[in-house]
Structures are given as C-alpha cells and as structure tokens.
Design a protein around this motif. Structure first.
Motif, PDB file in Angstrom:
ATOM      1  N   GLU A   5     -71.453 141.637  20.442  1.00 57.60           N
ATOM      2  CA  GLU A   5     -70.444 141.765  21.331  1.00 57.60           C
ATOM      3  C   GLU A   5     -69.241 142.310  20.926  1.00 57.60           C
ATOM      4  OE1 GLU A   5     -72.559 139.269  25.080  1.00 57.60           O
ATOM      5  OE2 GLU A   5     -70.477 138.621  24.214  1.00 57.60           O
ATOM      6  N   ILE A   6     -68.802 141.302  19.996  1.00 55.33           N
ATOM      7  CA  ILE A   6     -67.406 141.878  19.340  1.00 55.33           C
ATOM      8  C   ILE A   6     -67.411 143.146  18.838  1.00 55.33           C
ATOM      9  CG2 ILE A   6     -65.874 141.139  17.395  1.00 55.33           C
ATOM     10  CD1 ILE A   6     -66.756 138.254  17.700  1.00 55.33           C
ATOM     11  N   ALA A  42     -66.667 145.357  21.631  1.00 54.36           N
ATOM     12  CA  ALA A  42     -65.348 145.055  22.309  1.00 54.36           C
ATOM     13  C   ALA A  42     -64.195 145.697  21.403  1.00 54.36           C
ATOM     14  CB  ALA A  42     -65.092 143.604  22.406  1.00 54.36           C
ATOM     15  N   TYR A  90     -65.097 149.598  22.637  1.00 49.73           N
ATOM     16  CA  TYR A  90     -64.579 150.029  23.815  1.00 49.73           C
ATOM     17  C   TYR A  90     -63.380 149.480  24.557  1.00 49.73           C
ATOM     18  CZ  TYR A  90     -69.174 152.153  23.368  1.00 49.73           C
ATOM     19  OH  TYR A  90     -70.303 152.832  22.981  1.00 49.73           O
ATOM     20  N   CYS A  91     -63.081 148.255  24.008  1.00 53.54           N
ATOM     21  CA  CYS A  91     -61.939 147.530  24.817  1.00 53.54           C
ATOM     22  C   CYS A  91     -60.634 148.212  23.963  1.00 53.54           C
ATOM     23  CB  CYS A  91     -62.012 146.225  24.690  1.00 53.54           C
ATOM     24  SG  CYS A  91     -60.663 145.222  25.620  1.00 53.54           S
ATOM     25  N   PHE A 138     -59.614 141.189  26.452  1.00 49.25           N
ATOM     26  CA  PHE A 138     -60.451 141.457  25.059  1.00 49.25           C
ATOM     27  C   PHE A 138     -61.704 140.369  25.274  1.00 49.25           C
ATOM     28  CE2 PHE A 138     -61.273 140.176  20.698  1.00 49.25           C
ATOM     29  CZ  PHE A 138     -61.897 141.391  20.254  1.00 49.25           C
ATOM     30  N   ARG A 185     -62.880 139.080  27.977  1.00 49.96           N
ATOM     31  CA  ARG A 185     -63.844 139.361  29.251  1.00 49.96           C
ATOM     32  C   ARG A 185     -64.542 140.633  29.002  1.00 49.96           C
ATOM     33  NH1 ARG A 185     -58.826 137.959  32.982  1.00 49.96           N
ATOM     34  NH2 ARG A 185     -59.295 136.339  33.787  1.00 49.96           N
ATOM     35  N   ALA A 186     -64.196 141.480  27.874  1.00 49.71           N
ATOM     36  CA  ALA A 186     -65.029 142.441  27.568  1.00 49.71           C
ATOM     37  C   ALA A 186     -66.430 142.101  26.605  1.00 49.71           C
ATOM     38  CB  ALA A 186     -64.226 143.504  26.604  1.00 49.71           C
ATOM     39  N   MET A 187     -66.411 140.841  26.226  1.00 51.15           N
ATOM     40  CA  MET A 187     -67.599 140.282  25.568  1.00 51.15           C
ATOM     41  C   MET A 187     -68.529 139.507  26.697  1.00 51.15           C
ATOM     42  SD  MET A 187     -65.768 139.679  21.966  1.00 51.15           S
ATOM     43  CE  MET A 187     -64.094 138.969  22.583  1.00 51.15           C
TER      44      MET A 187
END
Length: 350
Positions: free
Chosen positions: A92-93, A96, A99-100, A268, A270-272
């Motif tokens: 997920e990192i 992120a 996209y984040c 950041f 919450r993006a994962m």
C-alpha cells in the motif's frame, strides 16, 4: 474481491462455532454455520485464516482442545489465508507515494494488491518460507527479551519443503494444530509468545491513555499523537519504498510538511487501507475509556487491518464492529462488518 465473497471470522467466532457444534443447542447459530458451510462447498464463499488464527490456536495447551478447534477452521477455510498486515502495508505504501503524494512510478496499481491478498497455507499467512516458525537467536525469558532474528539455514528450508510435499496437507495441519499428544511446550520453543507481545502492546496503549488524561489538551492532540506514532511505525517501509522508486526518503517527509504537516500525515495514513484501519481504531478506542486495552487487541488489529479493507464480510467483536462503523470504514471499503454469526445467512443472500 472477484465473484467469490470473502468472509473473515475473528478467533472468538471460530470458538463460538466449535461450542455450538459441541452443545448442539443453539439452533440459530448452527443454521448460520450450515449456510456458511454450504456456501464454501459451492465455491461462492471463501473463509480465510490469518496469521493471528495460527498464533491464537497454538495458545491452547491441551492438544485435544486445539485439534477440535483446528478441525473446524480447516473444514471451513480449506487452508485459504490472508497475507499478513506487514506485507500488505508495504504494498500500500507504494501506491500512497504515487496517488497521495504525487511521486511518479510505473507498474503499481490498486488492483494488484487485491490479487495478492488471498492465498493458501501458513507460508502465505506469515509471508515466510518457514511458515509460523520465527527464528531468533534465543527465546525471551522473564529477565531478557528474545534474541536477534535469524535467517533460516538451507537445511531447514529443504526439510520444510519435504514436509510440505507430504499428502493430506500434513504440513498445513501441523502448522495450525500441532501433533497429537503434543502439549506444545518444548525446550527452546516459545509457542505462546504472542500473549507476551500483546500484553506489552496493551501496556503501551494504557500508558498513552493515562498520558492523554494528565497533559493539558491531551484529548485534542490525540489524533496527531497517534498519527505521529503510526508514521514512525511504517517509516522503515516508507524509506524502502521511496528508495525503490528512486526517491530520497527525506523528500517524502519534506512533501508531507509542505502539504500541511499533521493533516497531510493523517491523509497519507488514510490513503493506505490497512494503516487507515489501525489508525482509526486506535484513535477512537482511546477516546472511550470504558474500553480498556487488552493483550489480544494487538493480534486483533493486525488481522482486522487487512480483513476490513479487503474482505466482503467481517464478523468481529461488538467493540471493533462499532468503531469501524463510527469511522465509516465499512462504507469506505464496501465491507459488511457485523458482530453476530447469526446474521450471516441474510447477508450472504444479499
């Protein structure tokens, strides 16, 4: 996740199923289990295990009790497993950062994580060629922490490969249930270390709760404190992910400062998805002092951090189900989060 529904059951729900089957008196629960079993047999539902299920099941020192529970888990899960949170978090990192925070890279796509979450067997559940066996130079004692992690020797890996090739999923069964007449108490083995780790975790969370009570404005700073802790916890993975796409890790933290500091950090996190679940659960639980931190919370959150974003249905304790709904994580991830097994038939029919 595809055409099959993923149904995640907390450890205590597996225990509920075993008790219902042994007593034979809870007709509504037995009906729910029969519906779930039928769905598994038809191939429309998968009920995976997580690393925590293996750890908690091994905490049963009586081998007969352990085998009874493991048989229920084996029959429903068929040894399907979820990837562990540390592996999912790392995937997920990568996304992120792109996209984040807007860093450029090729090849990373959200759907690729979905494909890798579900697997089979204990090695997938622990993301390790040695399954649930974690090798350290010395086990923990009352006077000393455990020793440094060790890399498995080639002879051990060869042996495990041979064991994995045995018929009837013998390796998978042993990983979940152990042997007959085996109390799981062996020299140089620590088969119940998760309780010790969980109690240390709970003590740290209790200390944070106490700290927030006594410092001025502590409750107002709660979200920022937890966000800072979570960022520190994933920092090693963030540094590694940044380096892999050709970034100086300092640029990541500089970008977070530039984008708004604490608020950017929370965005950041919450993006994962898996990190977001842990962050929201911790901050909301700390706001309610009537829900004290327990040793099993550590293992619960590790599994639920993957289950809530990536399963279709999650059956967990009432407390966690409530917190996830308050945080609207069930809506964000389109996951049905419930606390009663009896509600499963209706949801499966939806």
């Amino acid at each position: 996740m595809g055409s099959k529904k993923i149904v995640y059951l907390d450890q205590n729900k597996w225990v509920e199923i075993l008790k219902a089957q042994k007593s034979g008196t809870d007709s509504s629960l037995l009906e729910a289990v029969a519906t779930l079993r039928k769905a598994v047999q038809s191939g429309s539902v998968i009920v995976p295990l997580a690393a925590g299920h293996y750890l908690e099941t091994w905490h049963r020192s009586n081998w007969e009790s352990r085998h009874d529970l493991a048989q229920v888990m084996r029959d429903l899960s068929q040894f399907s497993t979820l990837a562990p949170v540390q592996r999912v978090q790392r995937w997920e990192i990568d996304l992120a950062l792109i996209y984040c925070l807007g860093f450029e890279s090729g090849g990373a796509e959200p759907r690729e994580i979905q494909k890798k979450i579900l697997g089979r067997g204990v090695n997938h559940a622990f993301a390790s060629p040695t399954g649930r066996l974690r090798l350290v130079s010395s086990v923990a004692t009352d006077d000393a922490p455990e020793g440094e992690p060790l890399e498995p020797e080639s002879q051990l890996l060869d042996l495990l490969e041979k064991v994995r090739a045995l018929p009837n999923d013998a390796y998978e069964w042993w990983s979940l249930a152990g042997n007959t007449n085996d109390s799981m108490i062996h020299k140089d083995w620590d088969t119940r270390g998760q309780h010790r780790i969980g109690e240390t975790y709970a003590m740290q969370e209790r200390a944070l709760s106490d700290h927030l009570i006594v410092i001025p404005g502590g409750k107002g700073r709660l979200d920022d404190l937890i966000a800072a802790q979570d960022l520190a916890e994933i920092s090693e993975d963030v540094n590694e992910a940044a380096a892999e796409i050709g970034l100086d890790p300092l640029n990541v933290y500089g970008k977070l400062v530039q984008m708004g500091g604490p608020e950017a950090v929370k965005g950041f996190l919450r993006a994962m998805p898996s990190v977001a679940v842990r962050y929201e659960a911790r901050r909301l639980k700390h706001r309610n002092h009537q829900w004290p931190w327990q040793q099993h919370d550590h293992i619960d959150l590790a599994a639920l951090s993957v289950a809530v974003p990536y399963a279709d249905i999650v059956v967990t304790e009432r407390q966690w189900a409530h917190l996830f709904k308050v945080a609207k994580l069930d809506r964000r991830f389109n996951t049905r989060v419930i606390s009663r097994l009896r509600d499963l038939p209706k949801i499966l029919d939806d």
